[in-house]
Design a protein around this motif. Sequence first.
Motif, PDB file in Angstrom:
ATOM      1  N   TYR A 211       0.829  -1.204   0.000  1.00  0.00           N
ATOM      2  CA  TYR A 211       0.000   0.000   0.000  1.00  0.00           C
ATOM      3  C   TYR A 211       0.866   1.258   0.000  1.00  0.00           C
ATOM      4  CZ  TYR A 211      -3.486   3.447   1.289  1.00  0.00           C
ATOM      5  OH  TYR A 211      -4.297   4.548   1.318  1.00  0.00           O
ATOM      6  N   VAL A 212       1.927   1.254   0.787  1.00  0.00           N
ATOM      7  CA  VAL A 212       2.841   2.403   0.836  1.00  0.00           C
ATOM      8  C   VAL A 212       3.489   2.619  -0.524  1.00  0.00           C
ATOM      9  CG1 VAL A 212       4.988   3.283   1.848  1.00  0.00           C
ATOM     10  CG2 VAL A 212       3.264   2.228   3.305  1.00  0.00           C
TER      11      VAL A 212
ATOM     12  N   GLU B 282       0.987   4.245  -2.756  1.00  0.00           N
ATOM     13  CA  GLU B 282       0.859   5.667  -2.433  1.00  0.00           C
ATOM     14  C   GLU B 282       2.046   6.457  -2.977  1.00  0.00           C
ATOM     15  OE1 GLU B 282      -1.534   7.710  -0.744  1.00  0.00           O
ATOM     16  OE2 GLU B 282      -2.691   5.970  -1.389  1.00  0.00           O
ATOM     17  N   TYR B 283       3.220   5.893  -2.879  1.00  0.00           N
ATOM     18  CA  TYR B 283       4.424   6.559  -3.398  1.00  0.00           C
ATOM     19  C   TYR B 283       4.333   6.741  -4.909  1.00  0.00           C
ATOM     20  CZ  TYR B 283       9.263   7.333  -4.732  1.00  0.00           C
ATOM     21  OH  TYR B 283      10.395   7.847  -5.277  1.00  0.00           O
TER      22      TYR B 283
ATOM     23  N   THR C 115       1.822  11.564   1.200  1.00  0.00           N
ATOM     24  CA  THR C 115       1.097  10.721   2.154  1.00  0.00           C
ATOM     25  C   THR C 115       1.839   9.427   2.476  1.00  0.00           C
ATOM     26  OG1 THR C 115      -0.190   9.767   0.352  1.00  0.00           O
ATOM     27  CG2 THR C 115      -1.188  11.597   1.580  1.00  0.00           C
ATOM     28  N   TYR C 116       2.699   8.973   1.582  1.00  0.00           N
ATOM     29  CA  TYR C 116       3.417   7.726   1.852  1.00  0.00           C
ATOM     30  C   TYR C 116       4.322   7.872   3.074  1.00  0.00           C
ATOM     31  CZ  TYR C 116       7.940   9.254  -0.003  1.00  0.00           C
ATOM     32  OH  TYR C 116       9.124   9.900  -0.197  1.00  0.00           O
TER      33      TYR C 116
ATOM     34  N   TYR D 142       2.125   6.863   5.927  1.00  0.00           N
ATOM     35  CA  TYR D 142       1.773   5.451   5.841  1.00  0.00           C
ATOM     36  C   TYR D 142       2.976   4.527   5.982  1.00  0.00           C
ATOM     37  CZ  TYR D 142      -2.708   7.252   4.245  1.00  0.00           C
ATOM     38  OH  TYR D 142      -3.898   7.917   4.157  1.00  0.00           O
ATOM     39  N   LEU D 143       4.169   5.048   5.854  1.00  0.00           N
ATOM     40  CA  LEU D 143       5.386   4.250   6.006  1.00  0.00           C
ATOM     41  C   LEU D 143       5.513   3.693   7.421  1.00  0.00           C
ATOM     42  CD1 LEU D 143       7.819   3.376   4.351  1.00  0.00           C
ATOM     43  CD2 LEU D 143       8.999   5.423   5.131  1.00  0.00           C
TER      44      LEU D 143
END
Length: 158
Positions: free
Chosen positions: A84-85, A88-89, A102-103, A106-107
């Motif tokens: 998922y991260v 997002e990246y 946002t990553y 979320y990281l």
Amino acid sequence: MICMNVISRQFFGPSIGFHSEVAKFAVVISTFMGISYAARKGRHISMSAIYDTVPWRIRKAMAILIPLVTALILFALTYVSFEYVVNEYERGTTTAYLGMPTYLMYLFIPLGFFMGGIQFVRNLFVNIVNKEVYIGTDALDYNDNKPEDRHIDDQMQV
């Protein structure tokens, strides 16, 4: 940050624009970084109704099985959340007010899952190596865990 936003809205009218982003970062970081600490100290949430009532030998077996299963689940969640991260990246999404990727927030999710998994593996090994029952690497079982209690439990099972 959330309290300041409530006060700002109540007394000054407008809301602080970036408060929700900062609060979200704080909640995500504290939640997922806290997994590892809670596992180490034996402070994680547990459903102990059955665990507290069983004899010492069964508690010892459960103290080995539960961290094993939990570690496997956390490592699986690490993999899924890392994907998922990466997604997002690759999408390049940013927060609305601060413009942060946002990553970065979320990281901390896969990192927290991974560190929690490592702590539960440590809990597993601590329970395999030691005679006492540990609920965390740094925490003995909260039940009476004296050697004489083990003999009583063992005799009751016979």
